[in-house]
Scaffold this motif. Sequence first.
Motif, PDB file in Angstrom:
ATOM      1  N   UNK A 107       0.816  -1.217   0.000  1.00 36.68           N
ATOM      2  CA  UNK A 107       0.000   0.000   0.000  1.00 36.68           C
ATOM      3  C   UNK A 107       0.844   1.259   0.000  1.00 36.68           C
ATOM      4  N   UNK A 108       0.287   2.300  -0.624  1.00 35.92           N
ATOM      5  CA  UNK A 108       0.917   3.612  -0.619  1.00 35.92           C
ATOM      6  C   UNK A 108      -0.146   4.696  -0.702  1.00 35.92           C
ATOM      7  N   UNK A 109       0.249   5.901  -0.301  1.00 35.18           N
ATOM      8  CA  UNK A 109      -0.592   7.091  -0.451  1.00 35.18           C
ATOM      9  C   UNK A 109       0.114   8.036  -1.422  1.00 35.18           C
ATOM     10  N   UNK A 110      -0.613   8.541  -2.407  1.00 36.57           N
ATOM     11  CA  UNK A 110      -0.055   9.490  -3.380  1.00 36.57           C
ATOM     12  C   UNK A 110      -0.804  10.816  -3.281  1.00 36.57           C
ATOM     13  N   UNK A 111      -0.079  11.906  -3.464  1.00 35.14           N
ATOM     14  CA  UNK A 111      -0.714  13.225  -3.503  1.00 35.14           C
ATOM     15  C   UNK A 111      -0.402  13.902  -4.836  1.00 35.14           C
ATOM     16  N   UNK A 112      -0.884  15.134  -4.987  1.00 37.77           N
ATOM     17  CA  UNK A 112      -0.740  15.871  -6.253  1.00 37.77           C
ATOM     18  C   UNK A 112      -1.188  14.993  -7.420  1.00 37.77           C
ATOM     19  N   UNK A 113      -2.299  14.309  -7.229  1.00 38.46           N
ATOM     20  CA  UNK A 113      -2.752  13.336  -8.221  1.00 38.46           C
ATOM     21  C   UNK A 113      -3.495  14.028  -9.356  1.00 38.46           C
ATOM     22  N   UNK A 172     -13.403   0.018  -7.164  1.00 38.47           N
ATOM     23  CA  UNK A 172     -12.853  -1.346  -7.081  1.00 38.47           C
ATOM     24  C   UNK A 172     -12.322  -1.870  -8.414  1.00 38.47           C
ATOM     25  N   UNK A 173     -12.192  -1.004  -9.412  1.00 40.56           N
ATOM     26  CA  UNK A 173     -11.624  -1.434 -10.693  1.00 40.56           C
ATOM     27  C   UNK A 173     -10.151  -1.782 -10.526  1.00 40.56           C
ATOM     28  N   UNK A 174      -9.748  -2.890 -11.080  1.00 41.05           N
ATOM     29  CA  UNK A 174      -8.343  -3.289 -11.039  1.00 41.05           C
ATOM     30  C   UNK A 174      -7.641  -2.736 -12.273  1.00 41.05           C
ATOM     31  N   UNK A 175      -6.598  -1.947 -12.032  1.00 39.49           N
ATOM     32  CA  UNK A 175      -5.804  -1.374 -13.115  1.00 39.49           C
ATOM     33  C   UNK A 175      -4.363  -1.847 -12.946  1.00 39.49           C
ATOM     34  N   UNK A 176      -3.478  -1.344 -13.783  1.00 37.52           N
ATOM     35  CA  UNK A 176      -2.048  -1.617 -13.626  1.00 37.52           C
ATOM     36  C   UNK A 176      -1.378  -0.355 -13.098  1.00 37.52           C
ATOM     37  N   UNK A 177      -0.409  -0.521 -12.221  1.00 37.35           N
ATOM     38  CA  UNK A 177       0.293   0.625 -11.637  1.00 37.35           C
ATOM     39  C   UNK A 177       1.798   0.459 -11.792  1.00 37.35           C
ATOM     40  N   UNK A 227       2.027  -3.475 -12.303  1.00 37.98           N
ATOM     41  CA  UNK A 227       1.430  -4.524 -11.482  1.00 37.98           C
ATOM     42  C   UNK A 227      -0.016  -4.168 -11.158  1.00 37.98           C
ATOM     43  N   UNK A 228      -0.850  -5.192 -10.975  1.00 41.79           N
ATOM     44  CA  UNK A 228      -2.264  -4.968 -10.709  1.00 41.79           C
ATOM     45  C   UNK A 228      -2.477  -4.271  -9.366  1.00 41.79           C
ATOM     46  N   UNK A 229      -3.415  -3.311  -9.379  1.00 40.16           N
ATOM     47  CA  UNK A 229      -3.682  -2.535  -8.175  1.00 40.16           C
ATOM     48  C   UNK A 229      -5.077  -1.929  -8.244  1.00 40.16           C
ATOM     49  N   UNK A 230      -5.566  -1.479  -7.097  1.00 39.97           N
ATOM     50  CA  UNK A 230      -6.799  -0.702  -7.029  1.00 39.97           C
ATOM     51  C   UNK A 230      -6.454   0.661  -6.454  1.00 39.97           C
ATOM     52  N   UNK A 231      -7.295   1.648  -6.723  1.00 39.46           N
ATOM     53  CA  UNK A 231      -7.052   3.004  -6.240  1.00 39.46           C
ATOM     54  C   UNK A 231      -8.341   3.581  -5.661  1.00 39.46           C
ATOM     55  N   UNK A 232      -8.196   4.323  -4.573  1.00 42.45           N
ATOM     56  CA  UNK A 232      -9.344   4.924  -3.911  1.00 42.45           C
ATOM     57  C   UNK A 232      -9.042   6.384  -3.590  1.00 42.45           C
ATOM     58  N   UNK A 233      -9.944   7.278  -3.963  1.00 42.77           N
ATOM     59  CA  UNK A 233      -9.781   8.692  -3.672  1.00 42.77           C
ATOM     60  C   UNK A 233     -10.133   8.965  -2.216  1.00 42.77           C
ATOM     61  N   UNK A 234      -9.257   9.643  -1.509  1.00 41.99           N
ATOM     62  CA  UNK A 234      -9.500  10.016  -0.117  1.00 41.99           C
ATOM     63  C   UNK A 234     -10.125  11.406  -0.031  1.00 41.99           C
ATOM     64  N   UNK A 235     -10.834  11.717   1.052  1.00 37.04           N
ATOM     65  CA  UNK A 235     -11.478  13.030   1.201  1.00 37.04           C
ATOM     66  C   UNK A 235     -10.495  14.206   1.134  1.00 37.04           C
ATOM     67  N   UNK A 254      -5.267   6.476  -2.245  1.00 35.88           N
ATOM     68  CA  UNK A 254      -4.729   5.264  -1.634  1.00 35.88           C
ATOM     69  C   UNK A 254      -4.677   4.169  -2.695  1.00 35.88           C
ATOM     70  N   UNK A 255      -3.504   3.610  -2.874  1.00 42.93           N
ATOM     71  CA  UNK A 255      -3.319   2.571  -3.889  1.00 42.93           C
ATOM     72  C   UNK A 255      -2.909   1.276  -3.198  1.00 42.93           C
ATOM     73  N   UNK A 256      -3.622   0.226  -3.551  1.00 40.14           N
ATOM     74  CA  UNK A 256      -3.367  -1.094  -2.975  1.00 40.14           C
ATOM     75  C   UNK A 256      -2.968  -2.058  -4.088  1.00 40.14           C
ATOM     76  N   UNK A 257      -1.794  -2.665  -3.951  1.00 38.51           N
ATOM     77  CA  UNK A 257      -1.322  -3.645  -4.917  1.00 38.51           C
ATOM     78  C   UNK A 257      -1.827  -5.031  -4.530  1.00 38.51           C
ATOM     79  N   UNK A 258      -2.224  -5.808  -5.527  1.00 41.31           N
ATOM     80  CA  UNK A 258      -2.713  -7.154  -5.257  1.00 41.31           C
ATOM     81  C   UNK A 258      -1.596  -8.073  -4.773  1.00 41.31           C
ATOM     82  N   UNK A 259      -0.346  -7.729  -5.121  1.00 41.13           N
ATOM     83  CA  UNK A 259       0.814  -8.456  -4.621  1.00 41.13           C
ATOM     84  C   UNK A 259       1.834  -7.442  -4.100  1.00 41.13           C
ATOM     85  N   UNK A 260       2.608  -7.779  -3.070  1.00 42.47           N
ATOM     86  CA  UNK A 260       3.591  -6.850  -2.508  1.00 42.47           C
ATOM     87  C   UNK A 260       4.607  -6.389  -3.557  1.00 42.47           C
TER      88      UNK A 260
END
Length: 357
Positions: free
Chosen positions: A280-286, A295-300, A309-317, A322-328
Amino acid sequence: MAKKALIAMSGGVDSSVAAYLMKEAGYDCIGVTMKLYDNEDIGMEREKTCCSLSDIEDARSVCVKLGIPYYVFNFKDDFKEKVIDNFISCYQKGMTPNPCIECNRHLKFEHLYKRAKALHCDVIVTGHYAKVVQDEQGYHLLKGVDETKDQSYVLYSLTEEQLAHTCFPLGDYTKAEIRKIAEEQGFFNAHKHDSQDICFIPDGDYMAFIEKTTGKKSEPGDFVNQEGEIVGQHKGYYGYTIGQRKGLGISAPKPYYVTEICPEENKVILGSNEDLFKTDLIADDFNWIEELAEDEVVKARIRYHQAEKEATAKKNPDGTVAIHFLEPQRAITKGQAVVLYRDKHVVGGGTIKNTNL
């Protein structure tokens, strides 16, 4: 009346062929080189950098051959503020920045874009290996067809307006095809080497550059293991990056790797290779170019030219993502960019802010 194109020219083969292709497409072209910093006058060799005095003459020579006007724009102050100062600030904060992204964001597609508008140009053109396409949803940024040269990763910050007035004519070509076109047109730079590494640090010694530019010597500090024990002394925390193994100067039964940099405490945390893997990671200036379904799976991609690599992304308030990779993933590094892809389309990207989740 023909449309006008402002061609950003570095003196290399890519931008030279970009100018040729735009002229062949019927555009009224203007070639320009951005003077970003002094190099030959402070001892940098031409072969190891770009934007040198010789590169300016190379670009001018191509423009003369093509019969198009050529200008040099002085952006040195802007480059220092937006790219060099930011580069130094990031390292001082324990981050590893990508200055090419900042140069594209602030120089090529902001300051140069404004100059293009002032000159009544319809599009700004660069020699990047990427593509811009339009459909009923708007403009999209795509990978170039040459996967080995694709540069969409460093272009994720382009806005809808910028994409609407940007052209990447090399996107449908391979590097070999571009060199062949240059040969056929008699461009003397057809086999000129591509610029490598960071253009304003051609020897790759980031610490020496930061010390010289700031006038401050780095302070030694502690290497600390995962248990908090001091295992050695580092030469200055901003001389290291996440995942680094070589150059630590520590003898141990098992190899040590840099797992975290703590500038406030002037210490560098070391661990095993296994300690480098996170999901997992948090990105800013997106910057979002395309919509993303929940819940769409994209590549990151977390590093230039690294496999996606496959990942999901969620916009925070708060605007972060927040980006979550399906594998470390190994060595996710603060300051680097994370870019999301759907097939060949760039969905968006931002700067990695945190990985300690």
